[in-house]
Design an enzyme around this catalytic site. Sequence first.
Site, PDB file in Angstrom:
ATOM      1  N   LYS A  29       0.832  -1.208   0.000  1.00  0.00           N
ATOM      2  CA  LYS A  29       0.000   0.000   0.000  1.00  0.00           C
ATOM      3  C   LYS A  29       0.868   1.260   0.000  1.00  0.00           C
ATOM      4  O   LYS A  29       0.629   2.182  -0.778  1.00  0.00           O
ATOM      5  CB  LYS A  29      -0.907  -0.032   1.229  1.00  0.00           C
ATOM      6  CG  LYS A  29      -1.826   1.162   1.377  1.00  0.00           C
ATOM      7  CD  LYS A  29      -3.041   0.824   2.212  1.00  0.00           C
ATOM      8  CE  LYS A  29      -2.809   0.869   3.692  1.00  0.00           C
ATOM      9  NZ  LYS A  29      -3.011   2.211   4.273  1.00  0.00           N
ATOM     10  N   ARG A  33      -7.663  12.649  12.054  1.00  0.00           N
ATOM     11  CA  ARG A  33      -6.211  12.411  11.928  1.00  0.00           C
ATOM     12  C   ARG A  33      -5.456  13.743  11.918  1.00  0.00           C
ATOM     13  O   ARG A  33      -5.759  14.626  11.108  1.00  0.00           O
ATOM     14  CB  ARG A  33      -5.900  11.649  10.626  1.00  0.00           C
ATOM     15  CG  ARG A  33      -6.759  10.425  10.365  1.00  0.00           C
ATOM     16  CD  ARG A  33      -6.398   9.237  11.221  1.00  0.00           C
ATOM     17  NE  ARG A  33      -5.043   8.773  11.103  1.00  0.00           N
ATOM     18  CZ  ARG A  33      -4.602   7.881  10.204  1.00  0.00           C
ATOM     19  NH1 ARG A  33      -5.429   7.390   9.312  1.00  0.00           N
ATOM     20  NH2 ARG A  33      -3.356   7.485  10.204  1.00  0.00           N
ATOM     21  N   ASP A  70       2.440  -0.717  11.984  1.00  0.00           N
ATOM     22  CA  ASP A  70       1.119  -1.223  11.587  1.00  0.00           C
ATOM     23  C   ASP A  70       0.891  -2.659  12.051  1.00  0.00           C
ATOM     24  O   ASP A  70      -0.228  -3.176  11.956  1.00  0.00           O
ATOM     25  CB  ASP A  70       0.959  -1.128  10.067  1.00  0.00           C
ATOM     26  CG  ASP A  70       0.946   0.324   9.612  1.00  0.00           C
ATOM     27  OD1 ASP A  70       0.508   1.193  10.402  1.00  0.00           O
ATOM     28  OD2 ASP A  70       1.384   0.600   8.483  1.00  0.00           O
ATOM     29  N   ARG A 110      -6.806  -2.780  10.280  1.00  0.00           N
ATOM     30  CA  ARG A 110      -5.856  -3.649  10.999  1.00  0.00           C
ATOM     31  C   ARG A 110      -6.544  -4.340  12.184  1.00  0.00           C
ATOM     32  O   ARG A 110      -6.206  -5.467  12.529  1.00  0.00           O
ATOM     33  CB  ARG A 110      -4.648  -2.857  11.498  1.00  0.00           C
ATOM     34  CG  ARG A 110      -4.020  -1.958  10.433  1.00  0.00           C
ATOM     35  CD  ARG A 110      -2.803  -2.535   9.762  1.00  0.00           C
ATOM     36  NE  ARG A 110      -2.303  -1.563   8.808  1.00  0.00           N
ATOM     37  CZ  ARG A 110      -1.806  -1.835   7.610  1.00  0.00           C
ATOM     38  NH1 ARG A 110      -1.728  -3.069   7.185  1.00  0.00           N
ATOM     39  NH2 ARG A 110      -1.391  -0.884   6.803  1.00  0.00           N
TER      40      ARG A 110
HETATM   41  C1  S3P Z   1       2.872   4.982   6.257  1.00  0.00           C
HETATM   42  C2  S3P Z   1       3.489   5.380   7.422  1.00  0.00           C
HETATM   43  C3  S3P Z   1       2.969   5.042   8.760  1.00  0.00           C
HETATM   44  C4  S3P Z   1       2.012   3.858   8.699  1.00  0.00           C
HETATM   45  C5  S3P Z   1       1.002   4.000   7.602  1.00  0.00           C
HETATM   46  C6  S3P Z   1       1.685   4.111   6.257  1.00  0.00           C
HETATM   47  C7  S3P Z   1       3.439   5.399   4.978  1.00  0.00           C
HETATM   48  O1  S3P Z   1       2.284   6.153   9.287  1.00  0.00           O
HETATM   49  O2  S3P Z   1       1.354   3.703   9.946  1.00  0.00           O
HETATM   50  O3  S3P Z   1       0.120   2.895   7.596  1.00  0.00           O
HETATM   51  O4  S3P Z   1       3.079   4.832   3.927  1.00  0.00           O
HETATM   52  O5  S3P Z   1       4.268   6.315   4.986  1.00  0.00           O
HETATM   53  P1  S3P Z   1       3.051   7.350  10.062  1.00  0.00           P
HETATM   54  O6  S3P Z   1       3.947   8.025   9.116  1.00  0.00           O
HETATM   55  O7  S3P Z   1       1.951   8.246  10.565  1.00  0.00           O
HETATM   56  O8  S3P Z   1       3.777   6.681  11.184  1.00  0.00           O
END
Ligand code: S3P
Length: 431
Positions: free
Chosen positions: A21, A122, A318, A391
């Site tokens: 993703k 968020r 995650d 999740r």
């Molecule tokens: C992600 C970074 C993480 C992760 C999210 C995807 C990314 O978040 O939890 O599912 O693709 O950069 P944070 O940057 O808020 O830690």
Amino acid sequence: MNMRFEPARGLSGGLRAPADKSISHRAAVLGAMASEPVHIQGYLHAADTSSTLEAVRALGALVEVRDGEIVVRGTGLREAREPEEPIDVGNAGTLLRLLPGWLAAQDGRSFTLDGDESIRRRPVDRIVEPLRQMGAKLKARSGRLPPLEIRGARLRSISYELKVASAQVKSCVLLAALAADGATTVGEPARSRDHTERMLLGAGVGIHRNGRHVTVVNTDELLLGSVTVPGDASSAAFLVAAGVLVPGSRLLISDVGVNWTRTGFLRILRRMRGIVLGDLEDETGELSPSEPVSDLDVAHGALEGTVVEPEEVPLAIDELPLVALLGCYAEGETVVRGAQELRVKESDRVAGVVEGLRGLGADIEATEDGFAVRGTGGLLGGAIEARGDHRLAMMGAVAGLASREGVEVRGMEAAAVSYPGFVEDLATLAA
Ligand code: S3P
């Protein structure tokens, strides 16, 4: 949609992990910022990454979805179109944080980003601060929440120390830096996933890492060519956990991305004595453009409790709900420290994990910055609320397969944002 997951007898067979993703989001956004067409092989087709394709279309990119690949014809770094409507990021936090980096550099044009009910909780102040320092004008609801308005400007390069170890915020600043007036440096309190850095290096950008600092040199164009998206280590982690927890299991999950910044969970699992074989990337000194992949060979076995320290948290962020679930089955105590960020994910994941697993029979409590679980030989079962969080929904499903009496997951549809085929994949492995 409520769905029951009955105790499984043993999972077996092999399958390919769904596409990553994080890398899919980045490929589509960087593709939209590039001037030449970008071919993306193995793009993730899930709700979050569809929001990204819609968003870049609204900004003027042409996106063609073909069999097995998508082609993005971008607008270039400084030519995003100003849409008439707000851009809908849906449930995608990564899109919410990455896109403003690009939009901040669209001199004189304005954009609004909004999304679903969960996205409106968020925080975005973490990206507003550095982008303002670079010269863009931003306005968030109550100063910290979406909708987020961005007015682009000619950006200044900055040196910026992140307050939280967040790959999303780091990436936002790195994207804005591409169109700034010099070299920008971003420091992070602990290493976080580095897909953006690798992809920028692959696109010919001057970028290097020195410990926890990344410096990127401004550029006129990105030359991405093609991107191949590996399997998602975070999605695969749910299958890995199922294989480790359900007695009699032996699974092979192929083509999993094993970038060191994404395999924290697998290292924690190995420390818990979990059986998972695979060729994981070692910690890298120099930045490299590649995203290594490996097959993971997983088997059921006994587990021991462990302590997850703050610097490991961003590398397994995650997958921490799964660490809690594994802790229920491990000998002794499992503690996660320094994970306050879990409170501001798609749901408050500390509350969701602690209350959810406790409802299934776990001995678990929330701490100031994470949680502590005492292994009790496994979970009885019951019902768990997904809270609109993919999740948590997937953790509940795995808990069901490993439980004594089965688990009903309330809100299983949440899994569609990252792993639409999850239930079918579990059924294939359990058959
Ligand atoms: C992600 C970074 C993480 C992760 C999210 C995807 C990314 O978040 O939890 O599912 O693709 O950069 P944070 O940057 O808020 O830690």
